[in-house]
Design a protein around this motif. Sequence first.
Motif, PDB file in Angstrom:
ATOM      1  N   ALA A   1      -9.836   3.964   1.125  1.00 36.97           N
ATOM      2  CA  ALA A   1      -8.816   3.025   1.578  1.00 36.97           C
ATOM      3  C   ALA A   1      -9.166   2.481   2.959  1.00 36.97           C
ATOM      4  O   ALA A   1      -9.836   3.143   3.758  1.00 36.97           O
TER       5      ALA A   1
ATOM      6  N   SER B   1      -7.586  14.181   9.593  1.00 35.06           N
ATOM      7  CA  SER B   1      -7.409  12.869  10.212  1.00 35.06           C
ATOM      8  C   SER B   1      -5.972  12.599  10.634  1.00 35.06           C
ATOM      9  O   SER B   1      -5.643  11.499  11.060  1.00 35.06           O
ATOM     10  N   ASP B   2      -5.107  13.613  10.511  1.00 39.43           N
ATOM     11  CA  ASP B   2      -3.687  13.371  10.771  1.00 39.43           C
ATOM     12  C   ASP B   2      -3.358  13.282  12.250  1.00 39.43           C
ATOM     13  O   ASP B   2      -2.295  12.790  12.620  1.00 39.43           O
TER      14      ASP B   2
ATOM     15  N   ARG C   1      -0.655   6.996   0.373  1.00 39.81           N
ATOM     16  CA  ARG C   1      -1.774   7.341   1.271  1.00 39.81           C
ATOM     17  C   ARG C   1      -1.140   8.251   2.315  1.00 39.81           C
ATOM     18  O   ARG C   1      -0.057   7.968   2.832  1.00 39.81           O
ATOM     19  N   ALA C   2      -1.793   9.340   2.575  1.00 40.39           N
ATOM     20  CA  ALA C   2      -1.228  10.343   3.473  1.00 40.39           C
ATOM     21  C   ALA C   2      -2.231  10.637   4.570  1.00 40.39           C
ATOM     22  O   ALA C   2      -3.425  10.322   4.453  1.00 40.39           O
ATOM     23  N   TYR C   3      -1.761  11.248   5.631  1.00 45.56           N
ATOM     24  CA  TYR C   3      -2.663  11.541   6.751  1.00 45.56           C
ATOM     25  C   TYR C   3      -3.395  12.868   6.566  1.00 45.56           C
ATOM     26  O   TYR C   3      -4.334  13.158   7.288  1.00 45.56           O
ATOM     27  N   GLN C   4      -2.943  13.642   5.585  1.00 45.43           N
ATOM     28  CA  GLN C   4      -3.638  14.906   5.338  1.00 45.43           C
ATOM     29  C   GLN C   4      -3.320  15.464   3.957  1.00 45.43           C
ATOM     30  O   GLN C   4      -2.189  15.401   3.500  1.00 45.43           O
TER      31      GLN C   4
ATOM     32  N   ALA D   1      -5.208   8.729  10.955  1.00 46.74           N
ATOM     33  CA  ALA D   1      -5.965   7.915  10.006  1.00 46.74           C
ATOM     34  C   ALA D   1      -5.807   8.527   8.625  1.00 46.74           C
ATOM     35  O   ALA D   1      -5.413   9.690   8.474  1.00 46.74           O
ATOM     36  N   TYR D   2      -6.122   7.761   7.612  1.00 42.00           N
ATOM     37  CA  TYR D   2      -5.996   8.260   6.246  1.00 42.00           C
ATOM     38  C   TYR D   2      -7.222   9.029   5.791  1.00 42.00           C
ATOM     39  O   TYR D   2      -7.193   9.694   4.767  1.00 42.00           O
ATOM     40  N   GLN D   3      -8.290   8.918   6.557  1.00 40.37           N
ATOM     41  CA  GLN D   3      -9.493   9.663   6.182  1.00 40.37           C
ATOM     42  C   GLN D   3     -10.467   9.807   7.346  1.00 40.37           C
ATOM     43  O   GLN D   3     -10.667   8.874   8.116  1.00 40.37           O
TER      44      GLN D   3
ATOM     45  N   ARG E   1       0.806  -1.216   0.000  1.00 40.31           N
ATOM     46  CA  ARG E   1       0.000   0.000   0.000  1.00 40.31           C
ATOM     47  C   ARG E   1       0.845   1.274   0.000  1.00 40.31           C
ATOM     48  O   ARG E   1       0.364   2.331  -0.415  1.00 40.31           O
ATOM     49  N   ASP E   2       2.053   1.194   0.502  1.00 42.84           N
ATOM     50  CA  ASP E   2       2.886   2.399   0.627  1.00 42.84           C
ATOM     51  C   ASP E   2       4.059   2.442  -0.343  1.00 42.84           C
ATOM     52  O   ASP E   2       4.744   3.452  -0.427  1.00 42.84           O
TER      53      ASP E   2
ATOM     54  N   ARG F   1     -14.805   7.926  -5.955  1.00 51.65           N
ATOM     55  CA  ARG F   1     -13.462   7.440  -5.644  1.00 51.65           C
ATOM     56  C   ARG F   1     -13.521   6.251  -4.700  1.00 51.65           C
ATOM     57  O   ARG F   1     -14.540   6.008  -4.065  1.00 51.65           O
ATOM     58  N   VAL F   2     -12.417   5.529  -4.623  1.00 52.24           N
ATOM     59  CA  VAL F   2     -12.336   4.427  -3.667  1.00 52.24           C
ATOM     60  C   VAL F   2     -12.078   4.998  -2.275  1.00 52.24           C
ATOM     61  O   VAL F   2     -11.645   6.143  -2.136  1.00 52.24           O
TER      62      VAL F   2
ATOM     63  N   GLY G   1      -8.871  18.072   1.702  1.00 51.52           N
ATOM     64  CA  GLY G   1      -9.061  17.090   0.645  1.00 51.52           C
ATOM     65  C   GLY G   1      -8.916  15.667   1.172  1.00 51.52           C
ATOM     66  O   GLY G   1      -8.495  15.461   2.306  1.00 51.52           O
ATOM     67  N   ALA G   2      -9.251  14.722   0.343  1.00 49.54           N
ATOM     68  CA  ALA G   2      -9.112  13.308   0.717  1.00 49.54           C
ATOM     69  C   ALA G   2      -7.669  12.869   0.488  1.00 49.54           C
ATOM     70  O   ALA G   2      -7.064  13.211  -0.526  1.00 49.54           O
ATOM     71  N   SER G   3      -7.127  12.099   1.418  1.00 54.95           N
ATOM     72  CA  SER G   3      -5.714  11.718   1.316  1.00 54.95           C
ATOM     73  C   SER G   3      -5.498  10.225   1.447  1.00 54.95           C
ATOM     74  O   SER G   3      -4.366   9.766   1.498  1.00 54.95           O
ATOM     75  N   ASP G   4      -6.588   9.452   1.492  1.00 55.86           N
ATOM     76  CA  ASP G   4      -6.433   8.016   1.740  1.00 55.86           C
ATOM     77  C   ASP G   4      -5.968   7.236   0.520  1.00 55.86           C
ATOM     78  O   ASP G   4      -5.502   6.110   0.655  1.00 55.86           O
ATOM     79  N   HIS G   5      -6.078   7.854  -0.642  1.00 57.67           N
ATOM     80  CA  HIS G   5      -5.722   7.118  -1.859  1.00 57.67           C
ATOM     81  C   HIS G   5      -5.229   8.115  -2.902  1.00 57.67           C
ATOM     82  O   HIS G   5      -6.032   8.776  -3.550  1.00 57.67           O
TER      83      HIS G   5
ATOM     84  N   GLN H   1     -15.229  16.713   4.592  1.00 59.05           N
ATOM     85  CA  GLN H   1     -13.946  16.043   4.753  1.00 59.05           C
ATOM     86  C   GLN H   1     -13.259  16.669   5.964  1.00 59.05           C
ATOM     87  O   GLN H   1     -12.999  17.870   5.986  1.00 59.05           O
TER      88      GLN H   1
END
Lengths: 328, 328
Positions: B255, B117-118, A77-80, B78-80, A11-12, B252-253, A115-119, B114
């Motif tokens: 994670a 989550s960091d 994938r980032a935390y922010q 967390a990632y999101q 994943r990373d 979007r997906v 913004g979304a950072s999970d993917h 949003q």
Amino acid sequence: MKLASLKDGSRDGQLAVVSRDLKHAVFTQGITRLQQALDDWDFAAPQLQDLSDALNAGRAAQAFAFDPAQCMAPLPRAYQWADGSAYLNHVELVRKARGADIPQSFFTDPLMYQGASDHMLGARDAIEAASEDWGIDFEAEVAVVTGDVPMGTTADAALEHIRLVMLANDVSLRHLIPPELAKGFGFFQSKPASGFSPVAVTPDELGTAWKGGRLHLDMRVHWNGQLVGSANAGPEMRFHFGQLIAHVAKTRVLAAGSIVGSGTVSSQDRARGYSCIAELRALEMIEHGEARTAFMHFGDSVRIDMLDAQGKSVFGAIEQKVVQAGAA
Amino acid sequence: MKLASLKDGSRDGQLAVVSRDLKHAVFTQGITRLQQALDDWDFAAPQLQDLSDALNAGRAAQAFAFDPAQCMAPLPRAYQWADGSAYLNHVELVRKARGADIPQSFFTDPLMYQGASDHMLGARDAIEAASEDWGIDFEAEVAVVTGDVPMGTTADAALEHIRLVMLANDVSLRHLIPPELAKGFGFFQSKPASGFSPVAVTPDELGTAWKGGRLHLDMRVHWNGQLVGSANAGPEMRFHFGQLIAHVAKTRVLAAGSIVGSGTVSSQDRARGYSCIAELRALEMIEHGEARTAFMHFGDSVRIDMLDAQGKSVFGAIEQKVVQAGAA
């Protein structure tokens, strides 16, 4: 130094140091993921720098040819992902097209969204969308990755927390934006996964192009192979990255690995073109009363790159194609 | 099973399985962080379940007394964090207080934002704020943690991706909200770090209280030791968690490890009180033309808990105190 996360099925991704000319790379030892390096930067950075020095001097053992197609986003994938809109020309144009002025406060209070950072998408990953009717657009941006930032930091102090710089394609679904913003809670469905340049670089790697928290190089944007934008990302960035980070950190800390974006690079100089289609359409609306250029179609491509004074790519190019979701 | 991340000096904490009665815990082997378990749930969950079974049967080696004060958030970073506002009574009241109706679309299209989550707060971590003038408020919510969710999932299919359920305190800075929302890009400074319950639990642990993607238990909220809210989180949740997840996943997906929140639990039954001060103030405004209750002061505390049919705490309590930033 220049860092990349290479596809290895995880994943990373696998952290690699990339040569200044983007021709070679070498895997790191011990510190195997970029987030790990950011978590403990003072410990990790000197080791990575040593490896980078060896690689650039052509004496790194087990170096291999660097292939941007193997890159995930530097932080897959980032935390922010805190994205600004720091080029007021862009804000002004988009508002003007719908008959709205720019509020005076916008000159002193940065516009930012979470913004979304999970993917995050790699530089060659497809932009998947279920429908062209969503109004698929690119946005060429500069982004930085921070270390830990304390709450209430000043803009100047915030600059010291910038670890890495990279390019971003903040994909936007334009036709989903108006109804979403009308609900009052900001973007969500209208901001799908963003794409990032193959490598992220330390600010020292940018030389004199990095000054005052801004990156003074042209953002070169190609749409379907045609150069459509070449705005300099430096001079017209109203808020520098330290100011954007300080804005986010006013009421909370930022954890290491937070990504902060500049917003679409934009210039008042029309000859510099555009870094997103929305801006071209805004100009068309102002000029002709209607937007004439359609957003991206399935099969369309966008290329986002930045060259140094010697004409060499600094970050490698983002090259993404739009595909129908499920068809990739 | 019930899972917690215990403080060990690291950024992610040490994963522990906690007994059903929240009295004992045991560290996991091999899988040491919750995110790691979520990344590979089908592999990790059976092992964690075995450990949970042993712990609940009183035959886990090296079990120790569980102390909620040692808990980080289940996902300390967390990632999101995608937060909804699924209790329309709350939305209606807050809007009514400012003379606005609830748009018809709000009954079919979930309101979500949003969040950051960091950096998530543990159940006993202080709420730090620089100023009481920010209008510090709590919001008691239910939140779920997802596995990987494909783009375009249906609401029913989305329910299958829920791995864990927990409680959240979505701290809000009320006086920063109006100017921020007026800018059009949603919340940012007005939503600082959120707090989470000591443990996150798998849906099966909730028995019949978990049905239709909603948690049918009372959200018990104490402010400075006084019970102020006891709304049932189930019946008035307009959109169930599958619908909220599907909303986020439209373009979007998601994670594994994405957190999705319900929004402030709220009931039309006034006897049930309130889960955030803003709602009480909205009622005061509607009734008296002005808000009479002040937001939280430094030193104030909030306690958020949920009891099962036997009167036992399901998730452990969130107990947070407001402190002046820098003074903690």
